[in-house]
Design a protein around this motif. Sequence first.
Motif, short mmCIF file in Angstrom:
data_model
loop_
_atom_site.label_atom_id
_atom_site.label_comp_id
_atom_site.label_asym_id
_atom_site.label_seq_id
_atom_site.Cartn_x
_atom_site.Cartn_y
_atom_site.Cartn_z
N LEU A 168 6.49 -11.86 -19.84
CA LEU A 168 7.14 -13.07 -20.29
C LEU A 168 8.57 -12.82 -20.77
O LEU A 168 9.42 -13.70 -20.71
N TRP A 169 8.88 -11.61 -21.20
CA TRP A 169 10.19 -11.28 -21.76
C TRP A 169 11.09 -10.57 -20.77
O TRP A 169 12.24 -10.33 -21.05
N GLY A 170 10.56 -10.19 -19.60
CA GLY A 170 11.37 -9.52 -18.58
C GLY A 170 11.10 -8.04 -18.43
O GLY A 170 11.68 -7.40 -17.55
N ASN A 171 10.24 -7.45 -19.25
CA ASN A 171 9.88 -6.04 -19.07
C ASN A 171 9.16 -5.87 -17.74
O ASN A 171 8.37 -6.72 -17.34
N ARG A 172 9.42 -4.75 -17.09
CA ARG A 172 8.84 -4.48 -15.77
C ARG A 172 7.53 -3.70 -15.91
O ARG A 172 7.42 -2.75 -16.67
N TRP A 173 6.54 -4.14 -15.13
CA TRP A 173 5.21 -3.54 -15.09
C TRP A 173 4.81 -3.28 -13.65
O TRP A 173 5.31 -3.94 -12.73
N ASP A 174 3.86 -2.37 -13.45
CA ASP A 174 3.16 -2.21 -12.17
C ASP A 174 1.71 -2.59 -12.38
O ASP A 174 1.08 -2.15 -13.35
N LEU A 175 1.20 -3.41 -11.48
CA LEU A 175 -0.25 -3.58 -11.34
C LEU A 175 -0.63 -2.67 -10.19
O LEU A 175 -0.03 -2.75 -9.11
N TRP A 176 -1.58 -1.78 -10.41
CA TRP A 176 -1.94 -0.87 -9.33
C TRP A 176 -3.41 -0.49 -9.36
O TRP A 176 -4.06 -0.55 -10.39
N GLN A 177 -3.88 -0.17 -8.17
CA GLN A 177 -5.25 0.33 -8.00
C GLN A 177 -5.18 1.61 -7.20
O GLN A 177 -4.61 1.63 -6.12
N ARG A 178 -5.75 2.64 -7.75
CA ARG A 178 -5.75 3.95 -7.07
C ARG A 178 -6.59 3.89 -5.79
O ARG A 178 -7.55 3.15 -5.70
N ASN A 179 -6.19 4.74 -4.85
CA ASN A 179 -6.99 4.89 -3.61
C ASN A 179 -8.33 5.50 -3.95
O ASN A 179 -8.48 6.26 -4.87
N CYS B 38 0.86 -1.18 0.00
CA CYS B 38 0.00 0.00 0.00
C CYS B 38 0.89 1.23 0.00
O CYS B 38 1.87 1.31 0.75
N THR B 39 0.55 2.18 -0.84
CA THR B 39 1.29 3.44 -0.93
C THR B 39 0.30 4.59 -0.75
O THR B 39 -0.91 4.37 -0.63
N ASP B 40 0.82 5.80 -0.80
CA ASP B 40 -0.06 6.97 -0.71
C ASP B 40 -1.05 7.04 -1.87
O ASP B 40 -2.11 7.62 -1.76
N TYR B 41 -0.67 6.47 -3.01
CA TYR B 41 -1.53 6.56 -4.20
C TYR B 41 -2.35 5.31 -4.46
O TYR B 41 -3.16 5.28 -5.36
N GLY B 42 -2.14 4.23 -3.67
CA GLY B 42 -2.95 3.04 -3.84
C GLY B 42 -2.16 1.76 -3.63
O GLY B 42 -1.03 1.79 -3.16
N GLN B 43 -2.76 0.63 -3.99
CA GLN B 43 -2.09 -0.67 -3.91
C GLN B 43 -1.28 -0.87 -5.18
O GLN B 43 -1.72 -0.52 -6.27
#
Length: 131
Positions: free
Chosen positions: A120-131, A108-113
Amino acid sequence: MSTLALITLVVDDYDRAITWFRKALNFSLIQDSPARTDDGRPKRWVVVAPAAGGCAVLLAQADGPAQAARIGDQTGGRVGFFLHSTDFDGDYARMRGAGVVFEEAPRCTDYGQVVKFRDLWGNRWDLWQRN
């Protein structure tokens, strides 16, 4: 007013990429059509997108060694893609069940989860849900 319609993700194989995006991220296949490179060689125009809509991803199979060298590191190691969720816990559980590799536990962050994962190739992503 303009909107962002597509981003390109360089991948190693069209069909492998389509399968991963559909199973792991629950994306829909929007288009898979024959196309041609600028010099006339055959390729495919493959677009996937989240079921809820928004910006879509153009899957581009690497064409040559320079593009192949960038597969999995298209943003220099930074998180380059952000997948917004309206059901964080459900999406996280479904993605884990589909074999998505997460780099951390959800937090949990100030802006959400948020939780970082790699495609599959190693690129970095964020899964996030806003507060």
